[in-house]
Scaffold this motif. Structure first.
Motif, short mmCIF file in Angstrom:
data_model
loop_
_atom_site.label_atom_id
_atom_site.label_comp_id
_atom_site.label_asym_id
_atom_site.label_seq_id
_atom_site.Cartn_x
_atom_site.Cartn_y
_atom_site.Cartn_z
N PHE A 532 57.75 43.10 36.89
CA PHE A 532 58.66 44.11 36.34
C PHE A 532 59.89 44.30 37.22
O PHE A 532 60.97 44.63 36.73
N ILE A 533 59.74 44.07 38.53
CA ILE A 533 60.88 44.23 39.44
C ILE A 533 61.93 43.16 39.15
O ILE A 533 63.14 43.45 39.12
N ASN A 534 61.48 41.91 38.93
CA ASN A 534 62.42 40.84 38.56
C ASN A 534 63.18 41.19 37.29
O ASN A 534 64.37 40.90 37.16
N LEU A 535 62.46 41.81 36.35
CA LEU A 535 63.06 42.18 35.07
C LEU A 535 64.14 43.25 35.27
O LEU A 535 65.23 43.18 34.68
N ILE A 536 63.84 44.25 36.09
CA ILE A 536 64.81 45.32 36.36
C ILE A 536 66.05 44.74 37.03
O ILE A 536 67.19 45.04 36.65
N ASP A 544 60.12 52.25 33.66
CA ASP A 544 58.96 52.37 32.77
C ASP A 544 59.03 51.36 31.64
O ASP A 544 58.00 50.85 31.17
N VAL A 545 60.24 51.01 31.19
CA VAL A 545 60.40 49.99 30.15
C VAL A 545 59.99 48.63 30.70
O VAL A 545 59.26 47.86 30.05
N ALA A 546 60.43 48.31 31.91
CA ALA A 546 60.10 47.01 32.52
C ALA A 546 58.60 46.86 32.71
O ALA A 546 58.02 45.80 32.44
N SER A 552 52.76 44.20 28.34
CA SER A 552 52.52 43.94 26.92
C SER A 552 52.81 42.50 26.53
O SER A 552 52.21 41.97 25.59
N TYR A 553 53.75 41.87 27.23
CA TYR A 553 54.18 40.51 26.87
C TYR A 553 54.02 39.51 28.00
O TYR A 553 54.22 38.31 27.78
N GLY A 554 53.65 39.96 29.20
CA GLY A 554 53.55 39.04 30.32
C GLY A 554 54.88 38.38 30.61
O GLY A 554 55.93 39.03 30.59
N ASP A 555 54.87 37.06 30.81
CA ASP A 555 56.13 36.38 31.13
C ASP A 555 57.09 36.33 29.94
O ASP A 555 58.29 36.09 30.11
N ARG A 556 56.60 36.58 28.72
CA ARG A 556 57.50 36.62 27.55
C ARG A 556 58.39 37.86 27.58
O ARG A 556 59.30 38.00 26.75
N ALA A 557 58.19 38.74 28.54
CA ALA A 557 59.08 39.89 28.71
C ALA A 557 60.51 39.43 28.98
O ALA A 557 61.47 40.14 28.66
N TRP A 558 60.68 38.21 29.58
CA TRP A 558 62.02 37.68 29.78
C TRP A 558 62.74 37.53 28.45
O TRP A 558 63.92 37.88 28.31
N THR A 559 62.04 37.03 27.45
CA THR A 559 62.64 36.84 26.13
C THR A 559 62.89 38.17 25.44
O THR A 559 63.94 38.39 24.82
#
Length: 713
Positions: A532-536, A544-546, A552-559
């Motif tokens: 989640f830190i990479n995503l932020i 909280d979104v990250a 919920s999506y694992g690595d698909r959170a990037w997409t």
């Protein structure tokens, strides 16, 4: 000599006791591998030369239209059954177009069977009348557990089958957490004690549970004194509390797990289609099943006539849960029903009702049932009931069942906490498909585990069981199908690059045997607790979104994050919330349509996100935005948008939406003019007074101190 013997015996006893104690200590406190705490199998994307970012390139599943075209090819060049109805024979253009297996039902069991078969090199299709996890599989208690109460029954009733059920479930629990670490987690669960004599009883039970788990376990159970129990769970009632025992089980996001199973199966070559209803079964000249007739319900929602077509397969598996008997009767009209449906009601309460990282189990309620009280997705879930029921697609929780759950909660929460009906944010009823073995001498007795049965015409039915053992059920069903239908499994060549990195060869271990205990699901490869830190840092989404996206999506959170709208604010930089109360964002709606076959607004608010399960009224308020985003993606016209509104509001009744809101129009919701003066919520809070040191309604309602009295002065 006598002196040596006198020294040797005590020394031997002391050494033995020390070795035993040391062994127990080692077993209890040995270092363990906690699922989800390891570094990601596939490292997070980094920055190349010149600071250019290299995101993972994930493989995509076929579109829904492409999947339907594959299904039609199996039944003939045109796929329509019009010619069959006229008596003509429709033969496939290519024998290779016929499926090895057609699975009816895409809940946990059906999706699990599809993934198992696909990773054994079989050609498999799975069709679902509604959506993935639309039935029982989305309405569980959200636990991945062996079952402490089953172990208690096994001991007291000397029931070996119950023991086997617990042992199997504990093994499957570990596989569950290994293959989908982003969707599951370990959860400590407290057993409050009101009598001292219960401490050794429950301590022995939880230690047996730990022992049975063996290497599949994680943390060992432990005892808490009264003060420590209240510190860990401050909401507990202090009266008669003498302490508590804490043991560990798993928790998960059930419908997201189900969707991930279906999408992973699709990546491995399964044909996966939702909103496709089976209208009949086809038999050959020998009376053996050879296919099924289906129709596309999405076309009907678009106001078009849905043409039926034929799917051909060498074997058909019925995995429709509570609706099992409906498919069995398509095969043989007079067959005896085997499903004994049971209703399990759950309610959702605000998060302040429980600690964020600790659940609670009441093993003996007022009527002898068990009730769980667990943190889930930021809220608190309580349930469940167990009562015979009628089978329906979207059952509604009865008011008396909700009242019973709230009454039981009051028994173990502090009297300072006012457990109110108005605090129930959502309530739903799930149907457990308990089954009776049609081949047993006593056909009325329920099967404790799951049932696999094959009819004379070759319909393989897999029913019963529970979420935790879905993988084992799928393995046994595919084993039986391979044997009965004489199918040939084979190694999976050209396996998809599920991780999106080309660093991991997921097909290396797929040798034609069952390997689902080590097949990581979509999103698992690149997941870690710090993703989640990479995503932020890259997308500028809120914390909280990250966290929600990665869990919920694992690595698909990037997409998902990339599909989210820019906000044009300083921060957050991306992601518009579809509800101000929860961390669900617009990118999830687009991702659900493009990558997870979401076809209706209910698919999104109930099963791709969990908004409807967390807060029915918040889901209603989010509907206009969800429908508009989906309309842009799927090219809906205004008529289809109206259909979606009506269908979604009707569905929310089964999620506990108050009756006064069922007539709400889209304009009222968008304008924020929903009338809630007739609802319980209207009088729950001090919402009508002007700011003051003591608001006016409190002064009027305080009988102890009169305004202007000496005490008040």
């Amino acid at each position: 000599m006598a002196f040596r013997q006198r020294i040797a015996k005590p020394l031997l006893y002391t050494t033995g006791a020390a070795a035993l104690g040391g062994g127990i200590l080692y077993i209890s406190y040995r270092p363990r591998n906690i699922p989800g705490s390891d570094p990601a199998v596939a490292p997070p994307p980094g920055y190349g030369e010149g600071g250019s970012f290299r995101p993972p390139r994930f493989p995509k599943v076929k579109t829904r239209d492409e999947q339907i075209a594959d299904l039609k090819r199996s039944g003939g060049s045109k796929g329509s059954i019009t010619h069959l109805l006229k008596g003509d024979e429709a033969t496939p253009q290519n024998e290779g177009d016929i499926y090895d297996l057609l699975v009816i039902g895409a809940g946990a069991t059906g999706a699990g069977i599809a993934l198992d078969a696909a990773t054994r090199g079989l050609k498999v299709a799975v069709v679902e009348r509604d959506d993935f996890s639309s039935g029982t599989s989305s309405k569980s208690t959200k636990l991945v557990h062996g079952g402490v109460r089953y172990l208690e029954k096994a001991v007291w009733e000397l029931d070996y089958n119950q023991y086997k059920l617990v042992r199997e479930a504990l093994r499957e629990r570990k596989y569950f957490l290994d293959t989908a670490p982003h969707l599951s987690m370990w959860l400590p669960i407290m057993l409050p004690l009101d009598k001292w004599w219960k401490a050794p009883y429950y301590w022995a039970g939880t230690k047996c549970y730990d022992l049975l788990a063996g290497s599949e376990g994680i943390e060992t159970s432990y005892f808490l004194t009264k003060s420590k129990a209240l510190d860990a769970f401050p909401m507990l009632k202090k009266t008669n509390l003498v302490g508590a025992l804490v043991y560990y089980d798993g928790a998960h996001n059930d419908s997201r797990m189900n969707v991930s199973l279906a999408m992973t199966a699709a990546l491995y070559g399964s044909t996966v289609v939702n909103h496709l209803e089976v209208t009949g079964l086809e038999k050959d000249a020998n009376g053996q099943l050879c296919g099924a007739r289906v129709k596309d319900l999405v076309q009907e929602k678009n106001g078009k006539k849905s043409d039926e077509f034929l799917i051909r397969a060498r074997g058909i598996i019925n995995a429709t849960g509570p609706f099992t008997d409906g498919i069995r009767k398509m095969d043989e009209a007079g067959v005896k029903e085997i499903v004994a449906p049971s209703s399990g009601v759950h309610v959702i309460l605000p998060g302040y009702y429980s600690p964020q990282k600790m659940g609670l189990l009441d093993p003996k309620t007022s009527d002898g049932r068990v009730i769980f009280f667990l943190p889930w997705q930021g809220n608190t879930i309580a349930g469940t009931t167990d009562a015979p029921t009628e089978i329906s697609q979207n059952p509604v929780a009865k008011e008396e069942e909700i009242d019973w759950i709230l009454s039981e909660i009051r028994h173990y929460l502090s009297p300072d906490i006012n457990v109110r009906r108005g605090d129930v944010l959502a309530a739903w009823s799930g149907i457990r498909p308990l089954v009776k073995d049609p081949n047993a001498k006593n056909t009325e007795s329920l099967v404790r585990n799951h049932l696999i049965n094959i009819s004379p015409s070759g319909l393989l039915t897999c029913a019963g069981g529970k979420w935790t053992t879905y993988r084992q059920m799928a393995e046994e069903a595919v084993d039986e199908a391979v044997s009965h239908f004489k199918l040939r499994t084979q190694p999976v060549r050209n396996a998809p690059d599920v991780s999106g990195t080309e660093l991991i060869n997921d097909g290396a271990r797929l040798d034609g045997s069952c390997q689902t205990h080590q097949v990581k699901l979509v999103g698992a490869h690149g997941f870690s607790k710090t993703l989640f830190i990479n995503l932020i840092q890259h997308f500028g989404v809120e914390t909280d979104v990250a966290k929600h996206l990665t869990e919920s999506y694992g690595d698909r959170a990037w997409t998902v994050a990339a599909l989210s709208s820019p906000t044009e604010k300083r921060f957050p930089a991306r992601g518009e919330r579809i509800s101000p109360l929860y961390p669900f964002i617009d990118g999830e709606v687009r991702y659900a349509v493009r990558h997870e076959y979401a076809q209706t607004a209910v698919d999104v608010i109930a099963r791709r996100t969990r908004l409807a399960f967390l807060n029915a009224q918040a889901a209603l308020e989010a509907l206009p935005k969800v429908i508009d985003i989906m309309a842009g993606e799927l090219k809906w016209d205004n008529k289809r948008k109206e259909v979606e509104w009506k269908d979604s509001v009707a569905f929310l009744e089964s999620m506990g939406l108050p009756k006064s809101k069922l007539t709400a129009t889209r304009k009222e919701v968008e304008a924020g003019k929903l009338n809630f003066k007739d609802s319980v919520e209207y009088k729950m809070y001090s919402r009508h007074d002007a700011p003051d040191d003591e608001i006016e309604s409190d002064r009027k309602g305080n009988p102890g101190i009169k305004e202007g009295s000496p005490a008040e002065k």
